[in-house]
Design a protein around this motif. Structure first.
Motif, mmCIF file in Angstrom:
data_model
loop_
_atom_site.group_PDB
_atom_site.id
_atom_site.type_symbol
_atom_site.label_atom_id
_atom_site.label_comp_id
_atom_site.label_asym_id
_atom_site.label_seq_id
_atom_site.Cartn_x
_atom_site.Cartn_y
_atom_site.Cartn_z
ATOM 1 N N VAL A 75 0.835 -1.196 0.000
ATOM 2 C CA VAL A 75 0.000 0.000 0.000
ATOM 3 C C VAL A 75 0.875 1.252 0.000
ATOM 4 O O VAL A 75 1.867 1.334 0.722
ATOM 5 N N SER A 76 0.490 2.227 -0.825
ATOM 6 C CA SER A 76 1.086 3.567 -0.787
ATOM 7 C C SER A 76 -0.053 4.562 -0.598
ATOM 8 O O SER A 76 -1.009 4.559 -1.380
ATOM 9 N N ARG A 77 0.045 5.394 0.439
ATOM 10 C CA ARG A 77 -0.978 6.411 0.702
ATOM 11 C C ARG A 77 -0.303 7.777 0.765
ATOM 12 O O ARG A 77 0.590 8.006 1.580
ATOM 13 N N LEU A 78 -0.777 8.683 -0.104
ATOM 14 C CA LEU A 78 -0.236 10.028 -0.158
ATOM 15 C C LEU A 78 -1.358 11.033 0.006
ATOM 16 O O LEU A 78 -2.520 10.750 -0.301
ATOM 17 N N PHE B 177 -2.506 1.974 -4.619
ATOM 18 C CA PHE B 177 -2.033 3.352 -4.567
ATOM 19 C C PHE B 177 -3.235 4.234 -4.247
ATOM 20 O O PHE B 177 -4.194 4.283 -5.002
ATOM 21 N N GLU B 178 -3.144 4.931 -3.120
ATOM 22 C CA GLU B 178 -4.259 5.768 -2.659
ATOM 23 C C GLU B 178 -3.778 7.204 -2.496
ATOM 24 O O GLU B 178 -2.757 7.456 -1.862
ATOM 25 N N VAL B 179 -4.537 8.130 -3.094
ATOM 26 C CA VAL B 179 -4.210 9.551 -2.984
ATOM 27 C C VAL B 179 -5.426 10.275 -2.435
ATOM 28 O O VAL B 179 -6.511 10.218 -3.021
ATOM 29 N N LYS B 180 -5.239 10.955 -1.306
ATOM 30 C CA LYS B 180 -6.309 11.733 -0.684
ATOM 31 C C LYS B 180 -6.060 13.209 -0.951
ATOM 32 O O LYS B 180 -4.915 13.656 -0.976
ATOM 33 N N MET C 31 -4.354 13.197 -10.646
ATOM 34 C CA MET C 31 -5.258 13.851 -9.701
ATOM 35 C C MET C 31 -4.819 15.298 -9.517
ATOM 36 O O MET C 31 -3.627 15.588 -9.436
ATOM 37 N N SER C 32 -5.802 16.208 -9.459
ATOM 38 C CA SER C 32 -5.507 17.618 -9.204
ATOM 39 C C SER C 32 -6.290 18.072 -7.984
ATOM 40 O O SER C 32 -7.349 17.528 -7.667
ATOM 41 N N ASN C 33 -5.753 19.083 -7.308
ATOM 42 C CA ASN C 33 -6.406 19.659 -6.132
ATOM 43 C C ASN C 33 -6.035 21.134 -6.084
ATOM 44 O O ASN C 33 -4.856 21.480 -6.037
ATOM 45 N N ASN C 34 -7.069 22.005 -6.118
ATOM 46 C CA ASN C 34 -6.777 23.439 -6.081
ATOM 47 C C ASN C 34 -6.553 23.938 -4.660
ATOM 48 O O ASN C 34 -6.339 25.137 -4.439
#
Length: 323
Positions: free
Chosen positions: A129-132, A151-154, A172-175
């Motif tokens: 598991v990779s969580r970022l 692979f998990e991206v929050k 994935m993008s996040n403003n």
């Protein structure tokens, strides 16, 4: 002559002798036989040795590419300049400045490519598991084919979580203000937000706006929206220009290579410093489907005061003009 019969006195003797002989085996069994040894004590119970629980070895993300200004922060330390070969572990952070890139590799399983103006923190790293946590910006996660790895991206400032199991690629993008977008290039990504789960398949994208669930996945468009409100008069007296426009929500926007935050509807604006004379103002938008759109304009700055004409100049101009 017949043998003489035994006398009656001899008969008891023989009977007694016979009885003694008959009782000899019983006496030997009772009195003379050696007693068998007592049975051995039961073996002690087998106690299983204490076995330490199997703990997965922590995975490291190694910086394999650093372009421009990239910084790393370990634990509660301060930001320091990153370099190729640095290892990132749990709770470490990494960020890229405008015009800068970074690539993180986790063994043979995963790869994480960070766009300019992106900040990420490592939540958990194991072989499986990779969580970022994506604080802001845009990044692409890659899980190698044939590798059983999650692979998990929050997204920070949102409850949106994108998860890719086994092989695949997604962006994935996040403003940084609750607007999140996910685009899948390979595999299937599970996107969760506001209690809703959607599956974003290859060639699709989904957008999460503040306080809303993920949109239904749709095909990545063949072109990216980018509309800039350029001034009608491209010659200006001010050395500053307000650049305003709109793009597809969830896209990364740069004005003259400086990241600009677009809102939930894709609107953005930024003041640009201009120099005397000709200036090129460049606007670039990149979507989670990795589509790119650019628009640019030439703006001339002339801050010199208009020349004051004297009476003589006006008289000379009147005589020089043809009748």
């Amino acid at each position: 002559m017949a043998e003489p019969r035994p006398s009656r006195r001899q008969t008891p003797f023989f009977l007694g002798l016979a009885l003694i002989l008959a009782t000899l085996p019983l006496g030997w069994f009772v009195f003379l036989r050696t007693s068998p040894p007592p049975p051995p004590p039961p073996p002690p119970p087998v106690v299983a040795p204490d076995v330490a629980p199997v703990v997965e070895k922590a995975l490291e993300l190694e910086l394999t590419e650093v372009t421009g200004t990239v910084e790393v922060k370990s634990g509660d330390g301060s930001w320091r300049k990153a370099a190729v070969g640095m290892a990132l572990r749990r709770h470490d952070q990494v960020r890229t400045d405008d015009g800068s890139y970074a690539v993180l590799i986790g063994g043979e399983a995963v790869e994480f490519r960070m766009d300019p103006g992106t900040e990420v923190s490592v939540e958990d790293l194991t072989k499986s598991v990779s969580r970022l946590l994506l604080a802001n910006g845009m990044a692409t996660a890659i899980v190698r084919p044939g590798v059983r790895h999650t692979f998990e991206v929050k997204a920070a400032q949102s409850d949106a979580v994108a998860t890719l199991q086994q092989g695949g690629v997604f962006t994935m993008s996040n403003n940084g203000a609750g607007t999140v977008a996910v685009g899948t290039r390979e595999g299937e990504v599970t996107l969760v937000g506001q209690g809703k789960v959607v599956i974003v398949r290859a060639g699709q994208q989904s957008i999460v706006r503040p306080g809303h669930a993920p949109s239904e996945p749709s095909q990545v468009p063949t072109s990216l929206l980018l509309k800039v409100d350029w001034p009608v008069d491209r010659t200006r007296r001010e050395r500053e220009l307000l650049v305003k426009g709109q793009t597809t929500p969830g896209s990364r926007v740069e004005v003259n290579a400086v990241r600009v935050t677009a809102d939930a509807d894709g609107r953005f604006e930024r003041k640009v410093k201009l120099k005397e004379g000709a200036n090129t103002v460049d606007v670039r938008a990149v979507g989670v489907g990795r589509l790119e759109q650019r628009d640019r304009a030439e703006v001339v700055v002339d801050t010199r005061a208009p020349s004051m004409k004297t009476d003589t100049d006006i008289w000379n101009q009147a005589h020089d003009d043809p009748q």
